[in-house]
Design a protein around this motif. Structure first.
Motif, PDB file in Angstrom:
ATOM      1  N   GLU A  33       7.108   7.425 -11.829  1.00  0.00           N
ATOM      2  CA  GLU A  33       5.976   6.939 -11.431  1.00  0.00           C
ATOM      3  C   GLU A  33       4.788   6.975 -12.443  1.00  0.00           C
ATOM      4  O   GLU A  33       4.108   5.990 -12.646  1.00  0.00           O
ATOM      5  N   LEU A  37       3.228   3.060 -14.374  1.00  0.00           N
ATOM      6  CA  LEU A  37       1.926   2.607 -14.169  1.00  0.00           C
ATOM      7  C   LEU A  37       1.427   1.546 -14.940  1.00  0.00           C
ATOM      8  O   LEU A  37       0.539   0.753 -14.439  1.00  0.00           O
ATOM      9  N   LEU A  41       3.143  -4.630 -10.679  1.00  0.00           N
ATOM     10  CA  LEU A  41       3.517  -4.041  -9.325  1.00  0.00           C
ATOM     11  C   LEU A  41       4.465  -3.886  -8.612  1.00  0.00           C
ATOM     12  O   LEU A  41       5.056  -3.193  -8.109  1.00  0.00           O
ATOM     13  N   SER A  44       6.983  -1.397 -10.607  1.00  0.00           N
ATOM     14  CA  SER A  44       6.646  -0.176 -10.439  1.00  0.00           C
ATOM     15  C   SER A  44       6.931   0.025  -8.802  1.00  0.00           C
ATOM     16  O   SER A  44       7.420   1.531  -8.557  1.00  0.00           O
ATOM     17  N   GLU A  61      -0.604  -0.063  -2.119  1.00  0.00           N
ATOM     18  CA  GLU A  61       0.083   0.238  -3.326  1.00  0.00           C
ATOM     19  C   GLU A  61      -0.924  -0.063  -4.498  1.00  0.00           C
ATOM     20  O   GLU A  61      -0.903   0.735  -5.490  1.00  0.00           O
ATOM     21  N   ARG A  65      -2.241   2.898  -7.086  1.00  0.00           N
ATOM     22  CA  ARG A  65      -1.840   2.708  -8.719  1.00  0.00           C
ATOM     23  C   ARG A  65      -3.402   2.711  -9.323  1.00  0.00           C
ATOM     24  O   ARG A  65      -3.398   3.447 -10.326  1.00  0.00           O
TER      25      ARG A  65
END
Length: 187
Positions: A33, A37, A41, A44, A61, A65
């Motif tokens: 994870e 970053l 989106l 990830s 989400e 982030r």
């Protein structure tokens, strides 16, 4: 010559090196994870598309982030400060305030071993109290908006929540303006 004893310097160096190792491990990409970053989106989250997701899921989400990126930025700044402190130890300037050239007390160095300043010369908080630029162009709410809906200095009493909103109707009833009974409309 430093005002710190050899034992104090040894203890502070060990503290700095231990924290540096922790931060290096954090940034080494042990967690997948962390390494994702900077990616999109969709990449990830592992989703094929963000279109089929509920907007709240995407919002959550995005928030997560953003929080993780902020934490990583803060930790990267700490790592930079630690590396600079270790370099100051090597060149003999560790423990001397960069602003006043006074000795930084050992107690302060124990609390923040990478500090470059005495308490008196420490930079002020990053929070400037500045308001978002959007507030400059926001229009004020219409006159009377929200009047009488919330009592007790702006606190909302959950026990009276239904009474506060029932005047505005529900999905199964027509909307009647506040202060007007539904019987008044029939006449």
């Amino acid at each position: 010559m430093s005002h710190l004893t050899k034992d104090q310097l040894t203890k502070l160096r060990a503290t700095l090196e231990e924290r540096k190792a922790e931060l290096d491990q954090h940034f080494s990409g042990n967690g997948a994870e962390d390494s994702l970053l900077g990616d999109s989106l969709i990449l990830s989250t592992g989703e094929l598309s963000s279109v089929d997701n509920h907007p709240a899921d995407t919002g959550t989400e995005t928030f997560e982030r953003s929080r993780d990126l902020s934490i990583n930025t803060s930790l990267a700044e700490e790592l930079t400060e630690i590396e600079a402190a270790l370099a100051r130890m090597d060149d003999g300037t560790y423990g001397i305030c960069e602003a006043s050239k006074q000795e930084i007390p050992y107690e302060r160095l124990e609390a923040i071993p990478y500090t470059r300043y005495t308490v008196e010369h420490a930079p002020t908080s990053r929070d400037t109290g500045a308001r978002p630029v959007e507030e400059e162009v926001m229009t004020p709410p219409p006159a009377g908006a929200g009047e009488g809906r919330q009592q007790n200095s702006g606190r909302f009493d959950d026990a009276g929540a239904w009474e506060a909103v029932e005047d505005y109707g529900s999905a199964s009833s027509p909307v009647t303006p506040p202060g007007q009974d539904s019987e008044d409309e029939d006449s």
